[in-house]
Design a protein around this motif. Structure first.
Motif, PDB file in Angstrom:
ATOM      1  N   ILE A   1       0.931  27.265   1.664  1.00  0.00           N
ATOM      2  CA  ILE A   1       0.720  26.316   2.766  1.00  0.00           C
ATOM      3  C   ILE A   1       0.288  24.961   2.217  1.00  0.00           C
ATOM      4  O   ILE A   1       0.760  23.914   2.679  1.00  0.00           O
ATOM      5  N   LEU A   2      -0.590  24.961   1.210  1.00  0.00           N
ATOM      6  CA  LEU A   2      -1.019  23.709   0.589  1.00  0.00           C
ATOM      7  C   LEU A   2       0.157  22.977  -0.048  1.00  0.00           C
ATOM      8  O   LEU A   2       0.284  21.746   0.090  1.00  0.00           O
ATOM      9  N   THR A   3       1.027  23.693  -0.705  1.00  0.00           N
ATOM     10  CA  THR A   3       2.202  23.085  -1.329  1.00  0.00           C
ATOM     11  C   THR A   3       3.120  22.472  -0.274  1.00  0.00           C
ATOM     12  O   THR A   3       3.616  21.353  -0.449  1.00  0.00           O
ATOM     13  N   VAL A   4       3.330  23.176   0.818  1.00  0.00           N
ATOM     14  CA  VAL A   4       4.184  22.651   1.896  1.00  0.00           C
ATOM     15  C   VAL A   4       3.548  21.408   2.524  1.00  0.00           C
ATOM     16  O   VAL A   4       4.238  20.425   2.798  1.00  0.00           O
ATOM     17  N   LEU A   5       2.241  21.431   2.735  1.00  0.00           N
ATOM     18  CA  LEU A   5       1.570  20.266   3.316  1.00  0.00           C
ATOM     19  C   LEU A   5       1.650  19.051   2.399  1.00  0.00           C
ATOM     20  O   LEU A   5       1.839  17.920   2.873  1.00  0.00           O
TER      21      LEU A   5
ATOM     22  N   ILE B   1       0.834  -1.206   0.000  1.00  0.00           N
ATOM     23  CA  ILE B   1       0.000   0.000   0.000  1.00  0.00           C
ATOM     24  C   ILE B   1       0.867   1.254   0.000  1.00  0.00           C
ATOM     25  O   ILE B   1       0.590   2.214  -0.723  1.00  0.00           O
ATOM     26  N   LEU B   2       1.952   1.233   0.786  1.00  0.00           N
ATOM     27  CA  LEU B   2       2.845   2.397   0.826  1.00  0.00           C
ATOM     28  C   LEU B   2       3.532   2.610  -0.518  1.00  0.00           C
ATOM     29  O   LEU B   2       3.728   3.749  -0.947  1.00  0.00           O
ATOM     30  N   TYR B   3       3.909   1.537  -1.207  1.00  0.00           N
ATOM     31  CA  TYR B   3       4.514   1.691  -2.527  1.00  0.00           C
ATOM     32  C   TYR B   3       3.516   2.259  -3.531  1.00  0.00           C
ATOM     33  O   TYR B   3       3.858   3.103  -4.359  1.00  0.00           O
ATOM     34  N   ILE B   4       2.276   1.805  -3.462  1.00  0.00           N
ATOM     35  CA  ILE B   4       1.239   2.342  -4.348  1.00  0.00           C
ATOM     36  C   ILE B   4       0.987   3.821  -4.043  1.00  0.00           C
ATOM     37  O   ILE B   4       0.911   4.655  -4.950  1.00  0.00           O
ATOM     38  N   LEU B   5       0.885   4.159  -2.744  1.00  0.00           N
ATOM     39  CA  LEU B   5       0.691   5.565  -2.356  1.00  0.00           C
ATOM     40  C   LEU B   5       1.870   6.429  -2.790  1.00  0.00           C
ATOM     41  O   LEU B   5       1.693   7.571  -3.214  1.00  0.00           O
ATOM     42  N   SER B   6       3.076   5.888  -2.682  1.00  0.00           N
ATOM     43  CA  SER B   6       4.260   6.637  -3.091  1.00  0.00           C
ATOM     44  C   SER B   6       4.227   6.933  -4.590  1.00  0.00           C
ATOM     45  O   SER B   6       4.520   8.052  -5.017  1.00  0.00           O
ATOM     46  N   GLY B   7       3.854   5.939  -5.390  1.00  0.00           N
ATOM     47  CA  GLY B   7       3.756   6.156  -6.833  1.00  0.00           C
ATOM     48  C   GLY B   7       2.672   7.148  -7.199  1.00  0.00           C
ATOM     49  O   GLY B   7       2.873   8.025  -8.039  1.00  0.00           O
ATOM     50  N   LEU B   8       1.516   7.025  -6.547  1.00  0.00           N
ATOM     51  CA  LEU B   8       0.425   7.970  -6.805  1.00  0.00           C
ATOM     52  C   LEU B   8       0.801   9.379  -6.364  1.00  0.00           C
ATOM     53  O   LEU B   8       0.483  10.355  -7.033  1.00  0.00           O
ATOM     54  N   MET B   9       1.489   9.471  -5.213  1.00  0.00           N
ATOM     55  CA  MET B   9       1.890  10.782  -4.708  1.00  0.00           C
ATOM     56  C   MET B   9       2.887  11.430  -5.664  1.00  0.00           C
ATOM     57  O   MET B   9       2.828  12.632  -5.910  1.00  0.00           O
ATOM     58  N   ASP B  10       3.783  10.647  -6.227  1.00  0.00           N
ATOM     59  CA  ASP B  10       4.737  11.177  -7.193  1.00  0.00           C
ATOM     60  C   ASP B  10       4.012  11.711  -8.424  1.00  0.00           C
ATOM     61  O   ASP B  10       4.306  12.815  -8.895  1.00  0.00           O
ATOM     62  N   LEU B  11       3.041  10.949  -8.918  1.00  0.00           N
ATOM     63  CA  LEU B  11       2.269  11.390 -10.076  1.00  0.00           C
ATOM     64  C   LEU B  11       1.471  12.655  -9.768  1.00  0.00           C
ATOM     65  O   LEU B  11       1.480  13.617 -10.546  1.00  0.00           O
ATOM     66  N   VAL B  12       0.817  12.680  -8.622  1.00  0.00           N
ATOM     67  CA  VAL B  12       0.017  13.842  -8.232  1.00  0.00           C
ATOM     68  C   VAL B  12       0.904  15.077  -8.060  1.00  0.00           C
ATOM     69  O   VAL B  12       0.539  16.177  -8.486  1.00  0.00           O
ATOM     70  N   LEU B  13       2.077  14.895  -7.452  1.00  0.00           N
ATOM     71  CA  LEU B  13       2.976  16.040  -7.257  1.00  0.00           C
ATOM     72  C   LEU B  13       3.504  16.581  -8.580  1.00  0.00           C
ATOM     73  O   LEU B  13       3.682  17.789  -8.730  1.00  0.00           O
ATOM     74  N   ARG B  14       3.739  15.706  -9.546  1.00  0.00           N
ATOM     75  CA  ARG B  14       4.193  16.193 -10.855  1.00  0.00           C
ATOM     76  C   ARG B  14       3.095  17.014 -11.544  1.00  0.00           C
ATOM     77  O   ARG B  14       3.358  18.087 -12.084  1.00  0.00           O
TER      78      ARG B  14
ATOM     79  N   VAL C   1       3.389  15.466   3.461  1.00  0.00           N
ATOM     80  CA  VAL C   1       2.714  14.165   3.327  1.00  0.00           C
ATOM     81  C   VAL C   1       3.541  13.236   2.445  1.00  0.00           C
ATOM     82  O   VAL C   1       3.719  12.055   2.773  1.00  0.00           O
ATOM     83  N   GLY C   2       4.060  13.742   1.363  1.00  0.00           N
ATOM     84  CA  GLY C   2       4.897  12.928   0.481  1.00  0.00           C
ATOM     85  C   GLY C   2       6.145  12.420   1.175  1.00  0.00           C
ATOM     86  O   GLY C   2       6.515  11.252   1.037  1.00  0.00           O
ATOM     87  N   SER C   3       6.796  13.270   1.958  1.00  0.00           N
ATOM     88  CA  SER C   3       7.999  12.833   2.663  1.00  0.00           C
ATOM     89  C   SER C   3       7.662  11.855   3.789  1.00  0.00           C
ATOM     90  O   SER C   3       8.416  10.925   4.050  1.00  0.00           O
ATOM     91  N   ALA C   4       6.515  12.027   4.440  1.00  0.00           N
ATOM     92  CA  ALA C   4       6.103  11.084   5.485  1.00  0.00           C
ATOM     93  C   ALA C   4       5.845   9.705   4.891  1.00  0.00           C
ATOM     94  O   ALA C   4       6.240   8.689   5.483  1.00  0.00           O
ATOM     95  N   ILE C   5       5.227   9.649   3.729  1.00  0.00           N
ATOM     96  CA  ILE C   5       4.996   8.364   3.065  1.00  0.00           C
ATOM     97  C   ILE C   5       6.325   7.699   2.718  1.00  0.00           C
ATOM     98  O   ILE C   5       6.501   6.498   2.917  1.00  0.00           O
ATOM     99  N   GLU C   6       7.279   8.479   2.234  1.00  0.00           N
ATOM    100  CA  GLU C   6       8.592   7.919   1.902  1.00  0.00           C
ATOM    101  C   GLU C   6       9.304   7.399   3.148  1.00  0.00           C
ATOM    102  O   GLU C   6       9.927   6.338   3.115  1.00  0.00           O
ATOM    103  N   VAL C   7       9.221   8.125   4.262  1.00  0.00           N
ATOM    104  CA  VAL C   7       9.867   7.686   5.504  1.00  0.00           C
ATOM    105  C   VAL C   7       9.236   6.392   5.995  1.00  0.00           C
ATOM    106  O   VAL C   7       9.934   5.443   6.380  1.00  0.00           O
ATOM    107  N   TRP C   8       7.905   6.320   5.991  1.00  0.00           N
ATOM    108  CA  TRP C   8       7.219   5.094   6.424  1.00  0.00           C
ATOM    109  C   TRP C   8       7.582   3.925   5.523  1.00  0.00           C
ATOM    110  O   TRP C   8       7.778   2.806   5.989  1.00  0.00           O
ATOM    111  N   LYS C   9       7.662   4.201   4.222  1.00  0.00           N
ATOM    112  CA  LYS C   9       8.010   3.147   3.270  1.00  0.00           C
ATOM    113  C   LYS C   9       9.404   2.595   3.562  1.00  0.00           C
ATOM    114  O   LYS C   9       9.610   1.385   3.561  1.00  0.00           O
ATOM    115  N   GLU C  10      10.347   3.474   3.841  1.00  0.00           N
ATOM    116  CA  GLU C  10      11.718   3.033   4.127  1.00  0.00           C
ATOM    117  C   GLU C  10      11.797   2.274   5.463  1.00  0.00           C
ATOM    118  O   GLU C  10      12.540   1.302   5.567  1.00  0.00           O
ATOM    119  N   LYS C  11      11.016   2.706   6.462  1.00  0.00           N
ATOM    120  CA  LYS C  11      11.029   1.999   7.748  1.00  0.00           C
ATOM    121  C   LYS C  11      10.456   0.599   7.606  1.00  0.00           C
ATOM    122  O   LYS C  11      11.008  -0.364   8.157  1.00  0.00           O
TER     123      LYS C  11
END
Length: 95
Positions: free
Chosen positions: A70-74, A16-29, A78-88
């Motif tokens: 503020i929205l951009t920073v948030l 799930i974290l890998y899927i969220l990470s991929g979606l987050m990357d697409l959404v951020l682009r 969220v993207g960095s938190a997903i990456e940290v959880w994925k690595e843990k």
């Protein structure tokens, strides 16, 4: 034995974290492209409001600028938190 059970239980979480990470990357682009155009438009309107001394419009546009920043920073947090959880989870599964 318990560690093996925990690894089996964490495997779906990892997927799930890998899927969220991929979606987050697409959404951020996509968001970055749209935000770049929006920020350019917002800055032009902000400068025009400042030059023409429309202080109410200047204040409203400043509020929009602060809100979108503020929205951009948030989104980045969220993207960095997903990456940290994925690595843990990945580190726990590989141990």
């Amino acid at each position: 034995m318990i560690r093996m059970i925990l690894k089996l239980l964490l495997l779906p979480v990892c997927l799930i974290l890998y899927i969220l990470s991929g979606l987050m990357d697409l959404v951020l682009r996509i968001y970055s492209f749209g935000a770049g155009i929006f920020y350019t438009f917002l800055f032009v309107c902000l400068i025009l409001a400042l030059v023409s001394k429309q202080w109410t419009n200047f204040g409203i546009l400043s509020g929009f600028l602060i809100g979108t920043t503020i929205l951009t920073v948030l989104l980045a947090v969220v993207g960095s938190a997903i990456e940290v959880w994925k690595e843990k989870v990945k580190a726990f599964l590989s141990a």
